[in-house]
Enzyme design. Structure first.
Site, mmCIF file in Angstrom:
data_model
loop_
_atom_site.group_PDB
_atom_site.id
_atom_site.type_symbol
_atom_site.label_atom_id
_atom_site.label_comp_id
_atom_site.label_asym_id
_atom_site.label_seq_id
_atom_site.Cartn_x
_atom_site.Cartn_y
_atom_site.Cartn_z
ATOM 1 N N HIS A 1 -32.138 -29.923 -24.091
ATOM 2 C CA HIS A 1 -31.541 -31.065 -24.784
ATOM 3 C C HIS A 1 -30.703 -31.964 -23.870
ATOM 4 C CE1 HIS A 1 -33.166 -29.591 -28.425
ATOM 5 N NE2 HIS A 1 -32.187 -28.831 -28.848
ATOM 6 N N HIS B 1 -31.279 -34.365 -34.246
ATOM 7 C CA HIS B 1 -31.103 -32.922 -34.411
ATOM 8 C C HIS B 1 -30.303 -32.602 -35.679
ATOM 9 C CE1 HIS B 1 -30.729 -28.755 -33.169
ATOM 10 N NE2 HIS B 1 -31.409 -29.006 -32.069
ATOM 11 N N GLU C 1 -37.403 -31.781 -35.756
ATOM 12 C CA GLU C 1 -37.136 -32.720 -34.667
ATOM 13 C C GLU C 1 -38.452 -33.317 -34.195
ATOM 14 O OE1 GLU C 1 -34.655 -30.330 -31.770
ATOM 15 O OE2 GLU C 1 -34.886 -28.983 -33.450
HETATM 16 C C1 BGC Z 1 -34.096 -25.593 -30.143
HETATM 17 C C2 BGC Z 1 -33.454 -24.249 -30.277
HETATM 18 C C3 BGC Z 1 -32.006 -24.405 -29.946
HETATM 19 C C4 BGC Z 1 -31.385 -25.405 -30.880
HETATM 20 C C5 BGC Z 1 -29.989 -25.719 -30.470
HETATM 21 C C6 BGC Z 1 -33.460 -26.515 -31.113
HETATM 22 O O1 BGC Z 1 -34.006 -27.786 -30.985
HETATM 23 O O2 BGC Z 1 -35.484 -25.553 -30.330
HETATM 24 O O3 BGC Z 1 -34.064 -23.304 -29.432
HETATM 25 O O4 BGC Z 1 -31.326 -23.197 -30.021
HETATM 26 O O5 BGC Z 1 -32.094 -26.607 -30.817
HETATM 27 O O6 BGC Z 1 -29.100 -25.430 -31.418
#
Ligand code: BGC
Length: 392
Positions: free
Chosen positions: A147, A221, A357
């Site tokens: 991310h 998210h 997402e």
């Molecule tokens: C991911 C997870 C991650 C989470 C973060 C998601 O987009 O796929 O693996 O733990 O985001 O909180």
């Protein structure tokens, strides 16, 4: 504040004139509808505190003509609340988050934020582009980059301006990510426009340009719980418009295979409760601790198509997700474990929220056969995702 109010008044006049022009070509019925919509839509801007570096954070409270409400702050371009009706008309906040900025600053698993420069993982934080190896992306998830790194787009303050449209109200957020930030090449100018429309949609328009070739994969998210936080999300009924998915290794990096979901617990081509198969003895579910995978949407090209539908039987709430993107990460909130106390002192237990997402596939910069995530100078990154709310 005075400046902002004045700006609003100016924009309201522009919106009013625009809707009058629209009305005259659509006849009396729509003139009445548009007038009513214009009366009820609203944008309020408040201060939401400041970051430890002293940057002011603003909160936009949006109301559409049907009474839906969204609150969006400039820190992380984050949706902090989203109030939608159930089948009896009762409004509830259906996203997880905190009551105040402090919660987001201290410990947020990306609640409601925009993630970038690259949503999801890039294996070992490295990739090669045009023969140059970039191997210094921030490592923040085991040996991988997740991310956008240690200080991704969810942890910066975005510039803001209100958005008035004939059919909705919103906020346009902009952020310049500088060359080298979190190890990425090139200056990347991004804008994310949220619009709460009178069709009960949260519409998100993403745009970006860069002055050097760079990977870009922006997404939202939000953690949804359509019960309004009454229980976990396992009873929500999900359908995904996807015949294939991208399996992962133990570190949740795609293996590169693109198998069919048919005959596996990953098959949501027919609607199924999220909890029905989540604990099946299936390697991919063990690796994810539940669902935490990218599904490959059934589509050709970049048209806006339905990616997912979620129905919550006790409240009747329905959320439909449409996107121009080729993939969607369905994450069932497996890392929520009761250690976070969120809004109104609610403890977020295991699988208390789910994320949908919209995105390009994880680790695309290292997978030449995946759709490309590379944005080059002179090109424009443009994607749209819409979360639409209704009841049945
Ligand atoms: C991911 C997870 C991650 C989470 C973060 C998601 O987009 O796929 O693996 O733990 O985001 O909180």
């Amino acid at each position: 504040m005075d400046r902002i109010k004045a700006q609003f008044l100016g924009l309201a006049v522009v919106a009013a004139v625009a809707s009058m022009v629209l009305c005259s070509c659509h006849g009396t019925q729509s003139a009445v509808a548009t007038k009513e919509a214009k009366q009820k839509m609203d944008i309020q801007v408040e201060s939401f505190g400041s970051t430890p570096e002293g940057r002011q954070v603003r909160l936009y409270r949006l109301t559409n003509a049907k009474g839906l409400k969204a609150a969006i702050m400039t820190y992380g371009a984050t949706v902090i609340s989203l109030e939608v009706p159930d089948r009896a008309g009762k409004m509830d906040d259906i996203v997880l988050g905190y009551d105040n900025l402090d919660g987001y600053l201290k410990n947020s698993p990306y609640f409601g934020a925009i993630v970038g420069r690259y949503g999801n993982r890039i294996g070992k934080g490295r990739f090669t582009l045009d023969g140059v190896e970039y191997d210094k992306l921030a490592i923040n998830n085991g040996e991988n980059h997740l991310h956008g790194g240690l200080k991704g787009f969810d942890k910066v303050v975005w510039d803001d301006e209100p958005v008035w449209r004939p059919n909705g109200v919103g906020v346009k957020l902009s952020y310049l990510s500088e060359d080298g930030e979190e190890g990425y090449p090139g200056n990347l100018q991004s804008t994310v426009t949220y619009v709460l429309t009178n069709d009960n949609e949260l519409r998100i328009e993403y745009e970006a340009t860069a002055d050097k070739a760079t990977p870009v994969n922006l997404t939202h998210h939000g953690y949804f719980n359509l019960t309004g936080g009454a229980r976990d999300i396992l009873g929500h009924v999900l359908a995904l418009n996807a015949d294939k998915f991208t399996p992962v290794d133990k570190g949740l990096i795609p293996t590169g295979e693109l198998p069919a979901v048919k005959g596996t617990p990953m098959d949501f081509t027919k609607a199924a409760a999220i909890g029905a198969r989540i604990d099946d003895d299936y390697e991919q579910l063990r690796f994810g601790g539940g669902y935490d995978h990218n599904w490959i949407l059934n589509k050709d090209g970049k048209e806006l198509t339905v990616a997912a539908k979620v129905y919550e039987p006790t409240t009747g709430r329905v959320m439909e997700v449409r996107t121009t993107e080729p993939g969607i990460q369905f994450y069932s909130g497996n890392f929520l474990d009761g250690t976070i106390t969120g809004k109104e002192n609610q403890v977020y237990q295991h699988r208390w929220g789910f994320c949908l997402e919209t995105q390009h596939y994880p680790d695309s910069p290292n997978k030449p056969h995946f759709p490309s995530t590379i944005l080059r100078p002179g090109q424009k990154y443009e994607t749209t995702t819409i979360y639409r709310f209704s009841t049945k």
